[in-house]
Design a protein around this motif. Sequence first.
Motif, PDB file in Angstrom:
ATOM      1  N   TYR A 276      33.686  49.194  48.026  1.00 36.26           N
ATOM      2  CA  TYR A 276      34.429  48.132  47.490  1.00 36.26           C
ATOM      3  C   TYR A 276      36.040  48.107  47.936  1.00 36.26           C
ATOM      4  O   TYR A 276      36.485  46.956  48.296  1.00 36.26           O
ATOM      5  CB  TYR A 276      34.250  48.265  46.106  1.00 36.26           C
ATOM      6  CG  TYR A 276      35.158  47.018  45.108  1.00 36.26           C
ATOM      7  CD1 TYR A 276      34.776  45.997  45.510  1.00 36.26           C
ATOM      8  CD2 TYR A 276      36.086  47.564  44.334  1.00 36.26           C
ATOM      9  CE1 TYR A 276      35.558  44.679  44.975  1.00 36.26           C
ATOM     10  CE2 TYR A 276      36.831  46.308  43.628  1.00 36.26           C
ATOM     11  CZ  TYR A 276      36.475  45.112  43.895  1.00 36.26           C
ATOM     12  OH  TYR A 276      37.158  43.936  43.238  1.00 36.26           O
TER      13      TYR A 276
ATOM     14  N   ARG B 123      37.466  44.782  49.702  1.00 39.97           N
ATOM     15  CA  ARG B 123      38.748  43.984  49.024  1.00 39.97           C
ATOM     16  C   ARG B 123      39.851  43.999  49.798  1.00 39.97           C
ATOM     17  O   ARG B 123      40.625  42.870  49.853  1.00 39.97           O
ATOM     18  CB  ARG B 123      39.234  44.701  47.640  1.00 39.97           C
ATOM     19  CG  ARG B 123      39.816  43.705  46.605  1.00 39.97           C
ATOM     20  CD  ARG B 123      39.477  44.356  45.151  1.00 39.97           C
ATOM     21  NE  ARG B 123      40.333  45.708  45.448  1.00 39.97           N
ATOM     22  CZ  ARG B 123      41.139  46.010  44.291  1.00 39.97           C
ATOM     23  NH1 ARG B 123      41.461  45.301  43.290  1.00 39.97           N
ATOM     24  NH2 ARG B 123      41.646  47.387  44.422  1.00 39.97           N
TER      25      ARG B 123
ATOM     26  N   LEU C 167      30.938  34.511  39.765  1.00 36.40           N
ATOM     27  CA  LEU C 167      31.543  33.407  40.488  1.00 36.40           C
ATOM     28  C   LEU C 167      32.196  32.553  39.340  1.00 36.40           C
ATOM     29  O   LEU C 167      33.254  31.863  39.729  1.00 36.40           O
ATOM     30  CB  LEU C 167      30.370  32.762  41.339  1.00 36.40           C
ATOM     31  CG  LEU C 167      29.842  33.244  42.495  1.00 36.40           C
ATOM     32  CD1 LEU C 167      28.591  32.685  43.007  1.00 36.40           C
ATOM     33  CD2 LEU C 167      30.848  33.135  43.545  1.00 36.40           C
TER      34      LEU C 167
ATOM     35  N   HIS D 242      33.630  33.670  36.656  1.00 32.18           N
ATOM     36  CA  HIS D 242      34.847  34.015  36.334  1.00 32.18           C
ATOM     37  C   HIS D 242      35.917  33.980  37.433  1.00 32.18           C
ATOM     38  O   HIS D 242      37.269  33.474  37.122  1.00 32.18           O
ATOM     39  CB  HIS D 242      34.755  35.780  36.115  1.00 32.18           C
ATOM     40  CG  HIS D 242      35.950  36.483  35.867  1.00 32.18           C
ATOM     41  ND1 HIS D 242      36.368  36.417  34.608  1.00 32.18           N
ATOM     42  CD2 HIS D 242      36.949  37.186  36.728  1.00 32.18           C
ATOM     43  CE1 HIS D 242      37.567  36.976  34.626  1.00 32.18           C
ATOM     44  NE2 HIS D 242      37.773  37.537  35.787  1.00 32.18           N
TER      45      HIS D 242
ATOM     46  N   GLU E 183      40.083  35.773  40.258  1.00 27.25           N
ATOM     47  CA  GLU E 183      39.922  37.318  40.575  1.00 27.25           C
ATOM     48  C   GLU E 183      38.138  37.446  40.963  1.00 27.25           C
ATOM     49  O   GLU E 183      37.456  37.051  40.442  1.00 27.25           O
ATOM     50  CB  GLU E 183      39.732  37.851  39.084  1.00 27.25           C
ATOM     51  CG  GLU E 183      41.250  38.189  38.768  1.00 27.25           C
ATOM     52  CD  GLU E 183      41.262  38.911  37.517  1.00 27.25           C
ATOM     53  OE1 GLU E 183      42.351  39.462  37.252  1.00 27.25           O
ATOM     54  OE2 GLU E 183      40.495  38.612  36.423  1.00 27.25           O
TER      55      GLU E 183
ATOM     56  N   GLN F  88      35.471  40.841  41.729  1.00 28.43           N
ATOM     57  CA  GLN F  88      35.128  42.080  41.145  1.00 28.43           C
ATOM     58  C   GLN F  88      34.014  42.722  41.716  1.00 28.43           C
ATOM     59  O   GLN F  88      33.235  42.326  42.342  1.00 28.43           O
ATOM     60  CB  GLN F  88      34.935  42.007  39.624  1.00 28.43           C
ATOM     61  CG  GLN F  88      33.917  41.039  39.232  1.00 28.43           C
ATOM     62  CD  GLN F  88      34.028  40.589  37.627  1.00 28.43           C
ATOM     63  OE1 GLN F  88      34.065  41.317  36.878  1.00 28.43           O
ATOM     64  NE2 GLN F  88      33.844  39.333  37.180  1.00 28.43           N
ATOM     65  N   TRP F  89      33.764  43.936  41.125  1.00 27.83           N
ATOM     66  CA  TRP F  89      32.410  44.716  41.387  1.00 27.83           C
ATOM     67  C   TRP F  89      31.912  44.694  40.460  1.00 27.83           C
ATOM     68  O   TRP F  89      32.074  45.339  39.408  1.00 27.83           O
ATOM     69  CB  TRP F  89      32.975  46.190  42.026  1.00 27.83           C
ATOM     70  CG  TRP F  89      31.634  47.115  42.246  1.00 27.83           C
ATOM     71  CD1 TRP F  89      30.519  46.793  42.463  1.00 27.83           C
ATOM     72  CD2 TRP F  89      32.062  48.664  42.544  1.00 27.83           C
ATOM     73  NE1 TRP F  89      29.800  47.987  42.636  1.00 27.83           N
ATOM     74  CE2 TRP F  89      30.729  48.920  42.681  1.00 27.83           C
ATOM     75  CE3 TRP F  89      32.882  49.506  42.550  1.00 27.83           C
ATOM     76  CZ2 TRP F  89      30.211  50.402  42.863  1.00 27.83           C
ATOM     77  CZ3 TRP F  89      32.611  50.870  42.843  1.00 27.83           C
ATOM     78  CH2 TRP F  89      31.439  51.218  43.059  1.00 27.83           C
ATOM     79  N   VAL F  90      30.738  44.341  40.687  1.00 29.54           N
ATOM     80  CA  VAL F  90      29.539  44.655  39.369  1.00 29.54           C
ATOM     81  C   VAL F  90      28.605  45.959  39.993  1.00 29.54           C
ATOM     82  O   VAL F  90      28.002  45.820  40.920  1.00 29.54           O
ATOM     83  CB  VAL F  90      28.752  43.427  39.123  1.00 29.54           C
ATOM     84  CG1 VAL F  90      27.980  43.575  38.094  1.00 29.54           C
ATOM     85  CG2 VAL F  90      29.578  42.240  38.775  1.00 29.54           C
ATOM     86  N   ASP F  91      28.450  46.616  39.186  1.00 29.96           N
ATOM     87  CA  ASP F  91      27.795  48.017  39.291  1.00 29.96           C
ATOM     88  C   ASP F  91      26.333  47.729  38.413  1.00 29.96           C
ATOM     89  O   ASP F  91      26.553  48.440  37.317  1.00 29.96           O
ATOM     90  CB  ASP F  91      28.409  49.275  39.091  1.00 29.96           C
ATOM     91  CG  ASP F  91      27.447  50.599  39.024  1.00 29.96           C
ATOM     92  OD1 ASP F  91      26.427  50.599  39.612  1.00 29.96           O
ATOM     93  OD2 ASP F  91      28.021  51.476  38.426  1.00 29.96           O
TER      94      ASP F  91
END
Lengths: 403, 412
Positions: free
Chosen positions: B117, B121, B192, B194, B200, B202-205
């Motif tokens: 990530y 980024r 998307l 958000h 912003e 983000q990383w979704v785990d």
Amino acid sequence: MSSAAPAPTALDGIRVVELSSELGAFAGKLLADMGADVVCVEPPEGSPMRGYEPFRCDVPDPEGSLYWWHYNTSKRGVTLDLDTASGRDAFRRLVATADLLLECEPPGRLERLRLDHDALLRERSDLITVSLSPFGSQGPRRDWLLTDLTLLAGGGPVWSCGYDDHSIAPVRGGGNQGYQTACHYAVMSALTAILVREATGEGQHVGVSAHAACNVTTEMASYHWLVSRGTVQRQTGRHAMEHPTLPTQIECADGRHATTGVPPRTPPEFARLHEWLIELGLEAEYPEAIFLRMGAERDGIDLSQIGSDDEVTAIFAAGREALNFIASRISAYDFFTGAQQRGITVGVIYAPEEAMEDEHFRARGFPVAVEHPEPRRDLHLSRRTLRVREDPVAHLAAGTPTR
Amino acid sequence: MKSSALRHIRVCDFTGQLAGAGSTKWLAAFGAEVIRIEDPVRKGLWDILRAMPPFVDERRGHDFGGGFNNHNVEKLGITLNLRTERGRELLAEIVKRSDVVAENFASGVMERLGFGYERLRELRPDVIYVSNCGFGHTGPYAAYKTWGPIVQALSGLTFTSGLSGREPAGWGYSYMDHTGAYYQAIAILLALVHRARTGEGQWVDLSCTEAGLTLHGAALLDYTVNGRPMRRPGIPDSNRSQSPRMAPHGVYPTAGEDRWIAIACRDDREWAALAARIDAEWARDSRYAGRDGRIEQEDELDRSIAVWTQGQDRFALQEELQKAGVPAAAVQLPAERIDEDPSVTSWGLFPEATHSKMGRVRVDGLPVHFSKTDWHIEHGGPCLGEHNERVYGGLLGLSPSEIDGLRGEGVI
């Protein structure tokens, strides 16, 4: 619930009006748990779900249905009678403040009440309406009745699930998976429509068919028919296939079950399996251990030679049997962790509560406590599944709506 | 014509199998540009479905897997060898131009490839990165591996599918590959939304097992609030209904070998309608008039209903019971629910897609229709490297000779 300020959530600032229904409640819950302000509209007498078992302390109580609690976390609740003019008027005013309407009313009812999507555009020109129905709003079966059981039977999943013995009825998987599959599609639709509106400013109507949702959630059963007109047949604890396969589910020494998955295929896997047998002090009791050693010492195992090459056949069978043998001598949990630590992919078959108590899910913060306005204790709900880094959406807002 | 819904979204897609590929299928059907990145050395066979049955004819190999085609419609496919420096440079260029990076490798694989990530980024500050693996990227089991049946076993879903007094029946397919894909799609779409509102990424785990563990209805609350576990005598018994309690509620035999019908009575009114249709002395038994009585006598009731249904045609019975106001559904075989079900044919649920080598093949469509920006499926899954020219030329601006050079050097 922690006392820290709630973290921002993905759907902050989005308001959803949900006409409460058994079929669609889970969709509203997912949107609400991810931060949308979901206003759940019940009829004045309350939703029928409030009468569903189980109840808190097993006492029937419209505020104590755990079914109602589970499917309505994080929502706010109001009552409205859409059969009265004042109720409809209030509903229109509510919708005027909302981004999205989620409804599962019987096909045609909202049109008759002049509360359908086109009529509601007068209140909110960029409204998104997601209509989830059993069989779609049109078509010959639009008025057919359904429960989670009949949905999964007609939609396909039941055909693939059950036991090797076909004199036993095929099985519906537990937990309302038919409704929930429909709701997953309703949520994907809602979010996609929201993205379209973010880009273009336009709302729209989305129809979701629960029956169709299950019908495209059957994996091989569908595409074996679509591609080569093959029909899969159910088997105990493993994939339904066109032709029978060997069992993969085994009872372990503690009476619990495990699934053995794909047996070892590479020399290092045979070596690790053999070492495990030795570590457990079981090598002497497993006569085929010699084949594990042979598997470990080969350059490779050509799976296409199973059945034609005696040595390869014996090695492959010994690997599968060694897993079954070890499983029969230790607990299902030790089998799971022991095999996984050695790079062999197997699983313990947990009851849901055993999974929730497992150290892994606890370490990840999976169960979360939520406050309910009425009972005097915290409730541990299973949390939604998305763990988000950097900008955590991790926040389960509140308990369930009360009237 | 492609759907316009998500045409502004580009996805750098490492997903495979169904658990991952199913998620980007939704995005592609709604018009997102989904670019599958595949390894030319292993012929893309990390996704084993590329070469697995079913097949349309006698041809075999990595471009002929029927399941792969089903899960990858409307996507572009390129090859890229990330063992090479040039390959990693090209991936960096693609990431810079992508809104989303999606994958369902085991945890740690993207880090080892050099595209964790933090690196993503750096390349694209508002990137959305969604990883989907069995146990997630943290916790004691983060290094353990799963596939659909393992996820179902660990999350409780195998256990809760079965009949009283028998071992678990489990799911006869990877239900959690489908559903893991739905959650991955939901995660991408949420992120998307958000980003559209805040700028912003983000990383979704995403942990597929945790997704499965949320799907037990009220059973976990019954445990935490009432102390009642699912592992108890007589339970699970999933053809019956414990929440809410209903009876009759089961799958009953009909005429023909291994042919069945599901019938449920949600209340006394529906039972009265069923009893009238049965029209026999036993069905008029006053013990059955109320729900509690039917639940008390459920074994006996089920046996009697099975005797009544046996020998009847399940489709005729389904029609009759529906007309009488009783929820009922034949247990449909694939051929019946795909080719003969009138609600499905009118929906257009199984469109034909054109695959470059297999020709026209029917695939799973989507169970939704949008009034303005509906989904569209026309193209089959990509052959290995099918869109190299289009992506390396069109998106990255490389010349045909540069692309030839990459091919010669084993980069693509």
